[in-house]
Design an enzyme around this catalytic site. Structure first.
Site, PDB file in Angstrom:
ATOM      1  N   GLY A 127       0.732  -1.426   0.105  1.00  0.00           N
ATOM      2  CA  GLY A 127      -0.004  -0.098  -0.206  1.00  0.00           C
ATOM      3  C   GLY A 127       0.764   1.222  -0.064  1.00  0.00           C
ATOM      4  N   TYR A 165       1.191  -1.522 -12.208  1.00  0.00           N
ATOM      5  CA  TYR A 165      -0.232  -1.590 -12.745  1.00  0.00           C
ATOM      6  C   TYR A 165      -0.001  -0.700 -14.247  1.00  0.00           C
ATOM      7  CZ  TYR A 165      -0.593  -2.575  -7.925  1.00  0.00           C
ATOM      8  OH  TYR A 165      -0.349  -3.194  -6.661  1.00  0.00           O
ATOM      9  N   CYS A 215     -10.842   3.907 -30.006  1.00  0.00           N
ATOM     10  CA  CYS A 215     -12.198   4.384 -30.137  1.00  0.00           C
ATOM     11  C   CYS A 215     -12.956   4.371 -29.025  1.00  0.00           C
ATOM     12  CB  CYS A 215     -12.972   3.746 -31.442  1.00  0.00           C
ATOM     13  SG  CYS A 215     -12.254   3.447 -32.718  1.00  0.00           S
ATOM     14  N   GLU A 216     -12.536   5.311 -28.038  1.00  0.00           N
ATOM     15  CA  GLU A 216     -13.265   5.443 -26.812  1.00  0.00           C
ATOM     16  C   GLU A 216     -12.881   7.067 -26.395  1.00  0.00           C
ATOM     17  OE1 GLU A 216     -15.118   3.362 -24.740  1.00  0.00           O
ATOM     18  OE2 GLU A 216     -14.640   1.468 -25.962  1.00  0.00           O
ATOM     19  N   ARG A 253      -4.418   3.042 -15.801  1.00  0.00           N
ATOM     20  CA  ARG A 253      -4.479   3.838 -14.680  1.00  0.00           C
ATOM     21  C   ARG A 253      -5.163   5.187 -15.110  1.00  0.00           C
ATOM     22  NH1 ARG A 253      -0.894   5.836 -11.975  1.00  0.00           N
ATOM     23  NH2 ARG A 253      -1.846   5.431  -9.990  1.00  0.00           N
ATOM     24  N   GLU A 306       3.892  -6.947   1.741  1.00  0.00           N
ATOM     25  CA  GLU A 306       3.402  -7.126   0.549  1.00  0.00           C
ATOM     26  C   GLU A 306       3.233  -5.918  -0.446  1.00  0.00           C
ATOM     27  OE1 GLU A 306      -0.675  -8.316   1.133  1.00  0.00           O
ATOM     28  OE2 GLU A 306      -0.303 -10.202   2.253  1.00  0.00           O
ATOM     29  N   PRO A 307       4.574  -5.298  -0.568  1.00  0.00           N
ATOM     30  CA  PRO A 307       4.507  -4.207  -1.435  1.00  0.00           C
ATOM     31  C   PRO A 307       4.427  -4.384  -2.971  1.00  0.00           C
ATOM     32  CG  PRO A 307       6.800  -4.531  -0.415  1.00  0.00           C
ATOM     33  CD  PRO A 307       5.871  -5.713  -0.134  1.00  0.00           C
ATOM     34  N   GLY A 308       3.833  -3.450  -3.548  1.00  0.00           N
ATOM     35  CA  GLY A 308       3.788  -3.652  -5.138  1.00  0.00           C
ATOM     36  C   GLY A 308       4.170  -2.502  -5.669  1.00  0.00           C
ATOM     37  N   TYR A 361      -8.564   5.113 -13.091  1.00  0.00           N
ATOM     38  CA  TYR A 361      -8.618   5.550 -11.728  1.00  0.00           C
ATOM     39  C   TYR A 361      -8.436   7.260 -11.667  1.00  0.00           C
ATOM     40  CZ  TYR A 361      -6.570   1.156 -10.485  1.00  0.00           C
ATOM     41  OH  TYR A 361      -6.229  -0.046 -10.324  1.00  0.00           O
TER      42      TYR A 361
HETATM   43  C1  LIG Z   1      -2.530  -5.080  -4.722  1.00  0.00           C
HETATM   44  C2  LIG Z   1      -2.250  -5.902  -3.299  1.00  0.00           C
HETATM   45  C3  LIG Z   1      -1.159  -5.496  -2.801  1.00  0.00           C
HETATM   46  C4  LIG Z   1       0.011  -4.467  -3.330  1.00  0.00           C
HETATM   47  O1  LIG Z   1      -0.442  -3.307  -3.240  1.00  0.00           O
HETATM   48  P1  LIG Z   1       0.516  -2.186  -3.455  1.00  0.00           P
HETATM   49  O2  LIG Z   1      -0.402  -0.701  -3.257  1.00  0.00           O
HETATM   50  O3  LIG Z   1       0.748  -1.811  -5.027  1.00  0.00           O
HETATM   51  O4  LIG Z   1       1.847  -1.950  -2.522  1.00  0.00           O
HETATM   52  C5  LIG Z   1      -0.747  -6.087  -1.650  1.00  0.00           C
HETATM   53  N1  LIG Z   1      -1.414  -6.874  -0.926  1.00  0.00           N
HETATM   54  C6  LIG Z   1      -2.740  -7.279  -1.691  1.00  0.00           C
HETATM   55  C7  LIG Z   1      -3.498  -8.328  -0.907  1.00  0.00           C
HETATM   56  C8  LIG Z   1      -3.053  -6.758  -3.046  1.00  0.00           C
HETATM   57  O5  LIG Z   1      -4.195  -7.037  -3.300  1.00  0.00           O
END
Ligand SMILES: *Cc1c(COP(=O)(O)O)cnc(C)c1O
Length: 425
Positions: free
Chosen positions: A239, A381, A353-354, A323, A284-286, A327
């Site tokens: 997050g 993303y 075409c949108e 994105r 769980e960083p993305g 969003y």
């Molecule tokens: C998408 C997701 C993440 C990663 O979120 P980021 O905002 O990209 O860090 C972590 N855990 C779960 C369960 C997710 O669905």
């Protein structure tokens, strides 16, 4: 520090000029910096050094095998949300034993695959899922390690599509139902209840909602301990946000500061209640690992002046980068070879075409047809959400490593796109 900077009047990825990449690989192309990736993961790894902690990269942010491979070599685990993502982890040489499986809709086949591969933990989101997992594990004569995704009901104060920790969300078990759900899990024959997790939302710039969620998890862990359910790990989710560079945007809290505060709180709690016995901590960083490692390189096909608006029509589109339209996300637009001269306000749009096919709106740019633009901070993303709408092949992906350029995904050909289709005859 950004790994994408203007050098001698031209935008570079580390020491590679982006026009050279466009010449070789065409456009649109995602360009990533390996150094940036290593630095971002390193910030987590350094803050976790010497602790029982695991950084499970949330690979839905960007699941290219080259990225997974590099992170796996640095010791990363993975947070997956499908069986397909587990197969990617394995294909990239990642360790299923460091992989956790999130998501509200795991199928029987996905559970079987994950049990076969002996993943670290299932992050379970509902009672029916607990029962399904128990049955699948029983049928395989295995035990499944589970964590419950708890919904701490804290307001992450982010875009509604990416806020996941409120009561009105489809995610997780309600905080008030958590104890009962844990009791139900503990009573099932083929589950080992090992952890607790949450993920309250994405693009959080401030860590106070995360620390608030941590307090809620701590409260539950203590309550569960009193009932004899002892958890081995605590997973605070991902997050953490990034700086997309819009005017007036607040920068995100640095990873090291956030983790420092979090560990301080955890250490004080463990010292106070558990004689200092540590608990494993999972992240769980993305986005914070990959967003600023990449740009989407695109070429201006036409300029279309209008009475109300000017359009810069580029060869990338909403199918390449969702994105903005999904969003209403603001993403930076950087001319690769900036020109002097008068700037006009442009909407940067694709050929689809949108009317929703836009990448940026109302940007002051001095540009000509044929110019290259970089859509900045596009490493998370971006490619993973790309589609083939309008029978557009997905973009190529390259990774820059110092002065080397590696093609890490070929551009899709139109013929690839319909190769699985057949007519009735
Ligand atoms: C998408 C997701 C993440 C990663 O979120 P980021 O905002 O990209 O860090 C972590 N855990 C779960 C369960 C997710 O669905």
């Amino acid at each position: 520090m950004s790994h994408f900077s203007i050098q001698n009047g031209v935008l570079h990825a580390d020491s590679v000029a982006l026009p050279a990449i466009a010449d070789t690989y065409g456009t649109p192309t995602y360009v990533y910096s390996k150094t940036a990736l290593m630095q971002n993961f390193g910030a987590y790894a350094d803050a976790c050094a010497g602790r029982d902690a695991l950084v499970c990269y949330a690979m839905k942010a960007n699941s290219n095998l080259a990225i997974l491979d590099l992170l796996a070599r640095e010791g990363a685990g993975f947070d997956i949300v499908s069986g397909g993502e587990l197969l990617r982890v394995i294909a990239a040489g990642g360790d299923p034993g460091k992989t956790i499986f999130s998501g509200v809709g795991k199928t029987v086949d996905e559970m079987k695959l994950a049990l076969e591969k002996n993943i670290l933990c299932f992050n379970v989101e509902s009672i029916p899922e607990l029962h399904r997992l128990n049955e699948v594990a029983a049928g395989m004569d295995k035990r499944a390690r589970v964590s419950l995704r708890v919904n701490p009901n804290v307001d992450a104060k982010t875009h509604p599509y990416i806020a996941t920790g409120l009561k009105a969300n489809k995610f997780g078990v309600a905080f008030d139902d958590a104890l009962e759900t844990y009791r139900a899990a503990a009573a099932l024959s083929h589950l080992d209840v090992v952890g607790i997790d949450c993920h309250i939302g994405s693009q959080l710039l401030d860590d106070s909602p995360l620390l608030e969620a941590l307090d809620k998890l701590i409260e539950l862990i203590d309550a569960l301990g009193k009932e004899g359910i002892d958890l081995h790990h605590l997973d605070i989710g991902g997050g953490l946000g990034v700086n997309y560079g819009a005017e007036g945007d607040k920068p995100p809290v640095p990873v090291g500061e956030y983790l420092g505060r979090l560990f301080k709180r955890i250490d004080a709690w463990r010292a106070d209640k558990y004689d200092g016995r540590p608990i494993k901590v999972i992240f769980e960083p993305g986005r914070s690992i990959v967003a600023d490692t990449g740009v989407l390189l695109t070429k201006i096909e036409f300029l279309k002046p209008g009475a109300e608006k000017n359009f810069a029509i580029v060869d990338a589109a909403m199918n390449d980068l969702m994105r903005p339209t999904l969003y209403q996300a603001w993403m930076g637009v950087q001319p690769v070879t900036p020109r002097a001269g008068e700037q006009l306000a442009y909407d940067v749009v694709g050929p689809i075409c949108e009317s929703g096919d836009w990448l940026a709106r109302e940007r002051a740019l001095a540009v000509e047809p044929g110019d290259l633009l970089a859509i900045m901070t596009a490493g998370a993303y971006g490619m993973t959400m790309a589609s083939n709408y309008n029978t557009r092949g997905r973009a190529a992906e390259v990774m820059v490593d110092g002065d080397q350029v590696h093609l890490i995904r070929q551009r899709e050909n139109p013929a690839d796109l319909f190769s699985l289709e057949s007519t009735l005859s």
